[in-house]
Design an enzyme around this catalytic site. Structure first.
Site, PDB file in Angstrom:
ATOM      1  N   SER A  55       0.793  -1.236   0.000  1.00  0.00           N
ATOM      2  CA  SER A  55       0.000   0.000   0.000  1.00  0.00           C
ATOM      3  C   SER A  55       0.819   1.275   0.000  1.00  0.00           C
ATOM      4  CB  SER A  55      -0.951   0.003   1.206  1.00  0.00           C
ATOM      5  OG  SER A  55      -2.012  -0.892   0.990  1.00  0.00           O
TER       6      SER A  55
ATOM      7  N   GLY B 209       5.530  13.647  12.185  1.00  0.00           N
ATOM      8  CA  GLY B 209       6.111  12.784  11.170  1.00  0.00           C
ATOM      9  C   GLY B 209       5.048  12.317  10.204  1.00  0.00           C
TER      10      GLY B 209
ATOM     11  N   GLY C 229       2.659 -11.597   2.461  1.00  0.00           N
ATOM     12  CA  GLY C 229       3.966 -12.109   2.833  1.00  0.00           C
ATOM     13  C   GLY C 229       5.109 -11.125   2.681  1.00  0.00           C
TER      14      GLY C 229
END
Length: 478
Positions: free
Chosen positions: A86, A320, A329
């Site tokens: 993502s 931040g 995985g």
């Protein structure tokens, strides 16, 4: 192994340091010490392979550890390619903001003004969802519409057409809900505005200006290089290579597939730290990291808020931004601390990657940027007494059904994938332990969600709808 890598005029890697150097650079960045720590933590958390890139004092330092593939024994090197999951959304958001800079898009324009074929089952919502809302995950669109529209250059157009019948998670503007579908729509917007495929637009408008030679979108492009294999397995054990390398359809690209080295990911962050040098205006860079919305789930991706593409963090007053990525995985993490000019990118290919990230980033960001990261999420030693009766029931969104029940007096949650997501995982059964009267710590989810405790947050949308947040996705009660 560690070294500082650059490209020569012929497009080949050259090293400005020696492998395994014991020296230090910049703000006390001791390469050998951090290499040893990466090796130690990677092994402790059963992560087969990892690549780490640290930007400090304007220089990117790249380290590698372990294996790309436990079956073949091929080692990770700093220029190895991983799946960023993502984090691709940051790339898509950056492209959108470049088009805004050029006056070719307006953030607050309805999507249908640019893409008339865009639609949802709610005609009123269809007319109001804006580019800004899709970027900030406030458009109400869902995340888990896993639709394979083929390998052709028309895959995003076909995806947008199929998504017309996909129900919203919530009405636009009523809540933040992580929406990958919206980023695929944004990818299609980029195609319509530029006349290029999303893949080609990335190459011409982002990769090329930044000189990113280890960044790409398609598997056949990645196979030119050393590529990490995904690994799957039980927590606390060394995982095995996955049966296939990449389960994502091409249409998922704008939301979930940029294939990249850790160093190139850090170089993208460097551009943002340099006020968009060569790609974006300072105004666009500032807009991306300006808070658009607070989030009720502050634990899943350590989020305090969301900007335009960026996840926003507040570490005891130190601001931040960054993003996480997961791709069956493979797990990636990016954190940027503007006041210190520091960015850290970690790419992994399985195992307890989140625990590796938590340990490593806590130390790195603490030393290099003065950041104190929050303690790991979990139930308190003395959990509060909570009446779960109002929370019981079924919650549903596209691709997922969540059932909250009482089992021997304890709260229990069943998380089941349905529709186009049903083959990705068997149903997950979890015990819920109270943290507050609306926040619970779920155990038993497995490494795909969390190795220890996963946050489950019950909330009410601004329109009064009850929902539960799992993985930053708002799932309404039915």
């Amino acid at each position: 192994m560690s070294e500082n890598l650059t490209w020569d005029a012929d497009g080949n890697w050259t090293a400005s340091g020696e492998w395994g150097t014991s020296g230090s650079t910049g703000r006390g960045f001791h390469l050998a010490r951090w290499q040893a720590r990466l090796d130690e933590l990677r092994a402790a958390h059963h992560v087969p392979g990892a690549a780490l890139a640290v930007l400090v004092d304007g220089q990117v330092h790249e380290l590698a550890s372990g294996l790309l593939h436990r079956g073949t024994g091929v080692e990770v090197t700093p220029d190895s390619i991983f799946h960023s999951g993502s984090i691709a959304k940051v790339y898509t958001a950056t492209l959108v903001m470049r088009l805004v800079d050029e006056g070719r898009l307006e953030l607050d324009a309805p999507v249908v003004d640019v893409l008339p074929e865009f639609a949802t089952p709610d005609p009123e919502a269809t007319q109001t969802i804006t580019i800004r809302q899709l970027l900030s995950h406030t458009g109400g669109v869902t995340n888990d519409f896993n639709h394979d529209s083929g390998r052709g250059d028309d895959c995003l157009a076909k995806y947008v057409e199929a998504a017309r019948e996909v129900a919203l998670d919530c009405p636009p503007g009523t809540a933040v809900s992580y929406g990958g579908l919206g980023y695929v729509v944004l990818g299609r917007v980029i195609e319509v505005v530029t006349g290029l495929t999303w893949d080609q637009a990335l190459k011409e408008l982002l990769f090329a200006p930044l000189g990113l030679q280890r960044s790409m979108t398609l598997p056949e492009e990645a196979l030119r290089f050393r590529v990490a294999m995904s690994h799957l397995g039980e927590p606390g054990k060394d995982p095995d290579p996955a049966p296939v390398w990449d389960m994502m359809p091409r249409s998922a690209g704008p939301a979930g597939r940029v294939l990249v080295s850790a160093g190139d990911l850090a170089r993208l962050a460097h551009m943002h730290l340099e006020d968009g040098k060569g790609v974006l205006s300072p105004r666009a860079v500032a807009a991306m990291r300006r808070r658009e919305v607070d989030v009720p789930d502050k634990w899943t991706v350590s989020a305090d808020g969301w900007g335009l593409g960026w996840t926003l963090y507040d570490w005891d007053g130190i601001a931040g931004y960054g993003h996480d990525g997961a791709a069956i995985g493979q797990y990636a993490y990016l954190r940027v601390v503007p006041h210190a000019g520091v960015a850290v990118a970690l790419m992994t290919n399985g195992g307890s990657a989140r625990l590796l990230y938590a340990d490593l980033f806590r130390e790195l960001l603490g030393e290099l940027a003065g950041v104190t990261m929050p303690a790991p999420f979990g139930p308190p030693a003395q959990p509060p007494a909570v009446d779960i009766t109002p929370l019981l029931g079924t919650y549903k969104r596209e691709g997922v059904v969540i059932t909250v029940s009482r089992d021997d007096g304890n709260a229990h949650m069943r998380y089941e994938f349905v529709d186009g997501m049903k083959d990705l995982s068997p149903p997950l059964e979890m015990t819920l332990e109270p943290v507050t009267d609306t926040v619970f710590a779920a155990s038993g989810a497995g490494p795909s969600f969390s190795e220890d405790y996963m946050p489950v947050v019950f909330s009410t949308l601004s329109n009064g709808t009850e929902c539960v947040y799992v993985g930053m996705r708002a799932t309404p009660k039915v």
